[in-house]
Design an enzyme around this catalytic site. Structure first.
Site, PDB file in Angstrom:
ATOM      1  N   ASN A 177     -11.940  15.887   1.473  1.00  0.00           N
ATOM      2  CA  ASN A 177     -12.814  14.764   1.108  1.00  0.00           C
ATOM      3  C   ASN A 177     -14.264  15.209   1.242  1.00  0.00           C
ATOM      4  OD1 ASN A 177     -13.561  11.992   0.587  1.00  0.00           O
ATOM      5  ND2 ASN A 177     -13.976  11.767   2.777  1.00  0.00           N
ATOM      6  N   ARG A 204       0.826  -1.215   0.000  1.00  0.00           N
ATOM      7  CA  ARG A 204       0.000   0.000   0.000  1.00  0.00           C
ATOM      8  C   ARG A 204       0.854   1.257   0.000  1.00  0.00           C
ATOM      9  NH1 ARG A 204      -4.640  -0.730   3.768  1.00  0.00           N
ATOM     10  NH2 ARG A 204      -4.517   1.515   3.792  1.00  0.00           N
ATOM     11  N   HIS A 240     -18.030  13.553   2.170  1.00  0.00           N
ATOM     12  CA  HIS A 240     -18.596  12.361   2.799  1.00  0.00           C
ATOM     13  C   HIS A 240     -20.100  12.544   2.974  1.00  0.00           C
ATOM     14  CE1 HIS A 240     -18.528   8.767   5.313  1.00  0.00           C
ATOM     15  NE2 HIS A 240     -19.339   9.406   6.142  1.00  0.00           N
TER      16      HIS A 240
HETATM   17  C1  GRF Z   1     -20.444  10.430  -2.803  1.00  0.00           C
HETATM   18  O1  GRF Z   1     -21.617  10.131  -2.109  1.00  0.00           O
HETATM   19  C2  GRF Z   1     -19.382  10.935  -1.868  1.00  0.00           C
HETATM   20  O2  GRF Z   1     -19.889  11.664  -0.798  1.00  0.00           O
HETATM   21  C3  GRF Z   1     -18.758   9.664  -1.364  1.00  0.00           C
HETATM   22  O3  GRF Z   1     -18.752   8.805  -2.474  1.00  0.00           O
HETATM   23  C4  GRF Z   1     -19.787   9.180  -3.381  1.00  0.00           C
HETATM   24  C5  GRF Z   1     -19.129   9.437  -4.690  1.00  0.00           C
HETATM   25  O4  GRF Z   1     -20.081   9.720  -5.695  1.00  0.00           O
HETATM   26  N1  GRF Z   1     -17.461   9.891  -0.792  1.00  0.00           N
HETATM   27  P1  GRF Z   1     -19.601  10.290  -7.074  1.00  0.00           P
HETATM   28  O5  GRF Z   1     -18.611   9.287  -7.646  1.00  0.00           O
HETATM   29  O6  GRF Z   1     -18.980  11.623  -6.836  1.00  0.00           O
HETATM   30  O7  GRF Z   1     -20.846  10.376  -7.904  1.00  0.00           O
END
Ligand code: GRF
Length: 216
Positions: free
Chosen positions: A109, A67, A111
């Protein structure tokens, strides 16, 4: 205008990537995407990047012995691109401590929950199962621990009786596409500072930082 160069890391369909591409297409937006990296060659987001003439790269874990070497390859390619901010957008890989520390406060990020509630995967289903009345999404700086780090912006959505993971996910996703470009804009404008583990944003109203969307 000197635009902040960003790299976006994806693993899937890339709808948040698309929101960032669309924002960057605005002439006055203070950031530009210089590279999209996927750890999966079949990620739909790669096509979105190509469509927008953005450089893409596939870097797969299975091509490395461990990794750390994978993380190192990501790091090297991002640095080579000149990116100064890394945006994780549905990137399904927990980056190692060295990577997170090397990019500390320059790695963000998105989320789909109101952190620190519901970390990990399938969080919309967890929210429905727990019977919470409100959920939402969070843009945060990344720390080595999963879904942890100083919060930049959140949007709140209601959870209705009868919601399932799909309906809640769709409601949250609409807000994700609003707050991710917003966070990138603030960072690119130099308005975001991390103090302790708290984010301070200058020149924005509280309403802008906490998006409550009871109608959505
Ligand atoms: C989203 O719900 C984001 O919050 C999460 O993964 C999903 C990615 O969706 N981390 P996309 O690929 O941006 O449509």
């Amino acid at each position: 205008m000197d635009r902040l160069k960003i790299a976006v890391l994806i693993s899937g369909r890339g709808s948040n990537l698309q929101a960032l591409i669309d924002a960057c297409a605005e002439p006055e937006f203070p950031a530009e995407i210089v590279l999209v990296i996927s750890n999966r060659e079949d990620a739909g987001g790669l096509d979105r990047a190509k469509e927008a003439s953005i450089a893409t790269e596939v870097i797969r874990l299975r091509d490395f012995d461990d990794r750390d070497l994978f993380d190192d390859a990501l790091d090297a390619r991002i640095r080579e691109s000149g990116a100064r901010l890394v945006c994780l957008a549905g990137f399904l890989w927990l980056l190692g401590e060295d990577f997170a520390n090397a990019w500390r406060d320059r790695l963000i990020n998105i989320h789909p929950s109101l952190l620190p509630a519901f970390k990990g995967l399938h969080v919309q289903a967890q929210a429905v199962e727990m019977g919470v009345r409100y959920s939402g999404c969070t843009v945060h700086f990344v720390r080595p621990e999963l879904d942890d780090g100083p919060i930049i912006v959140q949007a709140v959505v209601p959870v209705f009786p009868g919601d399932d993971a799909d309906s809640l996910s769709a409601r949250i996703l609409t807000q994700e596409h609003i707050i991710y470009p917003k966070a990138v804009r603030w960072i690119a404008e130099g308005r975001v500072r991390v103090s302790g583990e708290m984010v301070l944003i200058s020149g924005t109203t509280t309403d802008e930082q906490i998006l409550i969307n009871p109608e959505s």
